[in-house]
Structure formats: structure tokens, C-alpha cells
Design a protein around this motif. Sequence first.
Motif, short mmCIF file in Angstrom:
data_model
loop_
_atom_site.label_atom_id
_atom_site.label_comp_id
_atom_site.label_asym_id
_atom_site.label_seq_id
_atom_site.Cartn_x
_atom_site.Cartn_y
_atom_site.Cartn_z
N ARG B 30 0.85 -1.53 -0.29
CA ARG B 30 -0.07 0.16 0.33
C ARG B 30 1.02 0.56 -0.20
NH1 ARG B 30 -5.47 -0.23 1.04
NH2 ARG B 30 -5.01 -2.72 1.65
N SER B 32 3.13 2.49 -2.31
CA SER B 32 4.42 1.85 -3.38
C SER B 32 4.16 2.65 -4.92
CB SER B 32 4.62 0.72 -3.18
OG SER B 32 4.05 -0.18 -3.72
N LEU B 161 -4.97 1.72 -6.52
CA LEU B 161 -4.08 0.94 -7.44
C LEU B 161 -4.21 1.81 -8.18
CD1 LEU B 161 -1.65 -0.94 -8.23
CD2 LEU B 161 -3.78 -2.51 -8.76
N ASN B 187 0.04 9.33 -5.08
CA ASN B 187 0.98 8.20 -3.85
C ASN B 187 1.15 8.94 -2.46
OD1 ASN B 187 4.07 7.43 -3.87
ND2 ASN B 187 2.24 5.54 -4.01
N THR B 192 -1.00 3.20 -4.67
CA THR B 192 -0.57 2.13 -4.88
C THR B 192 -0.46 2.78 -6.18
OG1 THR B 192 -0.73 0.82 -3.33
CG2 THR B 192 0.38 0.17 -5.27
#
Lengths: 300, 227
Positions: B30, B32, B161, B187, B192
Motif C-alpha cells: 500500500r 508504493s 491502485l 501516491n 499505489t
Amino acid sequence: MAFRSRPSHLPLENDSSSRFLPSIVALMVALLTFSIVGLAVLHDTVGRWATQIDGSLTIQVPPTGLSQLEPKQREAALEERVQTIIAAVSGQPGVARIAELSPDKMVELLEPWLGPNEMISDLPIPRIIEITPSSGFDFNVLEATVSRTAPEAVLDDHRIWLERISDVAVSVEMALLALIGVLFAATTLSVFFATRSGLSIHKSIIELLHLIGAPDGYIAGQFARHTMRLAFLGSLIGIAIALPVSLLIGYLGLRAGWQIPATLHLPLFFILVLIVPVAISSVAWLTAKRTVLKVLRRML
Amino acid sequence: MNDVVSFRNVGVRYESGPEVLRELNFSLTRGSFHFLTGASGAGKSTLMRLLYLALRQTRGEISIFGRDNIRIPRDELPAIRRKIGVVFQDFRLINHLSTFENVALPLRVAGVEDLQIRKNVTELLEWVGLGDQINAIPSRLSGGQQQRVAIARAVISRPALLLADEPTGNVDDRIAMRLLYLFEELNKLGTTVLIATHNRHLIRRFGHKHWLLEGGTIHDLDHRPQA
């Protein structure tokens, strides 16, 4: 800032199916309306025939062998024959009513063919006895009784040919009902293929909607609403064509002396005709929705 | 569970052909941020398709938002897909819709109120430099503008995401930097991010984790033994 109104995500309006579907539906609805009107007319006619069948037995009592007599004596002899037959038949089981057709009624019936009253009264016209059968009626027993009582009398059983015509009419009624079913099926198939065609054309957009998280019902709803609009438009066009044509045929029929069937006077009939666009649109909506959902279910 | 995505021994083959992806073992934690590189035909798009649930693996296990992708009931997939923002390499804009409506699409699908949609979409289009193209249709836009519309559509719903396939391929360096800053902002808010790109300058400039897809499998370039 000027924003455009919220459009459909699928450009269904530009499809070829959008052009042909209303035309097909209009044709189907016009045929459906004609079928419903035809069915109403036929149903009414069959109903009238069925009533006639119930009281359609007649005994014709001709003045055979009485031509040498004076008119008054002839009429008296004929009257005696009639009364003898009535007396013999009225006691039989299955005879609900037996009565002689009045001379006035006979004159009225024959006048269009044989001219005015004065001329008819001089002619050796047979007497007519009407019989209304009920349960337990036996045609053979009646025939034997009449033949024994008055051999010169002729028993006319209109029921045989009326029943045959009525059978044919009922078959035509059934055929019209089947035709209505076929028309609904054809409309459903047209919608099905139009929807499948739309799905192929817009495959990439459907995939995109799918990938950004549109539920199947969202995509299917867009197709279904669009198809319903087209079907409703087509139905209105079909009704607009069929109703005036039906009314014109009815008007011409009235002028030719037809009897307007009672069914056509009922509000139910008009409701039925007006329900057609709603029914067709609903069928189109349901067909499109189910077709799209079925196809989408095959996608991941 | 801190992994947004987790691959275990994943392999993909098309019909009876050879495996295009094999022994994929990685996780996206999570928050990244990863860059993914690889030669053309290395399988980046196939990997992306696995990630945005357009394809299923032929072997191995994929967990996405803590759910086994094979076992997710079909009626729950749309809700999971709405958590994923995707920038497709070919943009996939809807040509009959305006820039505004293309960007608004994920919000409309999610049933967001019109007023909120207008506010969010207008703000984002201004941010990506398309405030004056709000009513333009995609065919009237340049390649770079179309790409920005595609990016705006992918990020409008603030996905958990974000997957981007060559998101800066058609824009100049200034716009590319601006878009990467947008991805970084997202982000920082917890999204992510996985970006497939050939732009090594951007990878160096932003310094996030760098994966290489080669020979059908992923190599972590930040931890690869030096030759």
C-alpha cells in the motif's frame, strides 16, 4: 461554463440498427393492430353465428297438393298442417320452443326479393316453423316425427353448415392469435439481433465501461433504454398507420351495410390497441436487457 | 494486510502457446510507487491486464485488495475495478463524448452526484492543462492532449491502485514531469502506483523502485546483483 447535457456512453443513435428497428417495429405493430381488429370482428361474427345456431332449426311446410283449393281454403289447410306438426313436435324432449314464423314476418323477409305485400299474399308460400333446441334434442327423432306427421314438410337443419362455417371462423381466430404470437416473436427476434449487432459495434466501449467498473446492469440499462425508445417510436408509427386504415375500412364497411362488431365499441378494445406500443416497448426493453446481460456474463 | 497486490508463482499462456509470463512473485505494498520497464513484447501489457482484472492467470495465485482474484464473485468485480485507475497505452477514449464526459466516466459509473462530478472534473482538467478543451471531442485533440484526458480519467476517482501503461509517451518533457508530479501527489495520498514506461530519464529523475520485466518474469533492479 457551458456543459453539454449528459449523453449516453454508448453512441447507439448512430447504429444502423437504430435506423431499421423502428421501421421493423412499425410494420409489426401495424400488422398486430390489423390482426387485433380482425380478431375482434371475427370473434363478434362467430358469437352471432353461435347464437343463430342455437335457434336455427326450421320446418318448411309447403302447400303441396293444395294448389286446387281456393286461397282461403288453402291457407286453412296449410294452417292445419302447421298446427299438427307443432302439436306433434312440441311434446318431444329437447325442444325448448316451437313457433310458427308469423305471416307478417314472412312477408317482411320475402319483400326484398318478391316485391310488395299484395303480390306475395297471392303466391303459394310455404309456412315456416322455428324450433329452438335445448339439451336432449335429437335431430333424428324430430325428422322421423315430422316425416310421419307431414311427409311433405321439409326439415332444414342450418346448424350443419353454420357449424362448419363457425368451425372455420374459429380456426381463423386461432390462426390470428397465432399470428399475433408470431409477430411478437418476430419483434423480439429483431430486437435481439439489433442488440447483438450493437454489442459487436460497441465492443471496445463496452469493454472500457466494464474495466472502469460499470456493473453489467449499467451497460445493459443503456442498451435497454435505447431499444425501448426505438421500439416505442416504431410502435407509434405502426399505430398511426394501422388505426386510420382500420377506421377507413370500417367506414367503407358501414356504407356497404356491414354491422360494426360490438367488440369494437368497447373501451377495452381501444385500450388493447393503445397497450400494443407499451407491450412492444416492454418486450424490446426486456429482450435488449437480457441479451446484453447474457453476453456480458461471458466477459471476465 | 499491507499488500494491495500479491503474485505467487503466477504464469500466463495464451491457449497452447508458451508461457508469456512465468514465476511472477511480487507484491505491491500500500502506497508504493514502482516503475516497470521491459522490451516490447516482454509482457508488460499482459501483466497490466492481470492487474486490472481483464485477464486471469493460467497458474499461480493473485491476491488483489486481499481477495483471491479467481474467487471474487462476478457481481463484486465492478466495485473492485472502481478502486483501480488505468491509463491504457492506446488511451481508449470514447470518441463521441467530450473531454469532460470522458473524464467523468468513472464517477458516473460509480453514481457520483452531478454537482460533485462538475467540480472534480473541471478542477482536474485545469490541472492537466485542458481547462480550455472541456467540450472538445477526442478526435479534435492532439495525441498528448488525448493522453492527458486518459490520465485524468484514470485518476479522477482517486483510485487505490493506479496502473499506467506508457503514460508519458506522447507528451513533451514539461508535461511528462507535470503528470508524474500528479501521480506522486496521488501516491502521497495513499494510491499505489505502477507505471510501465521506457522513459529512463523520468525513472532516474523520480527515483522510485524500478522493476524490469524480462524473460517473462520480473527483476527488481534496485536489488539485482551487480554484474
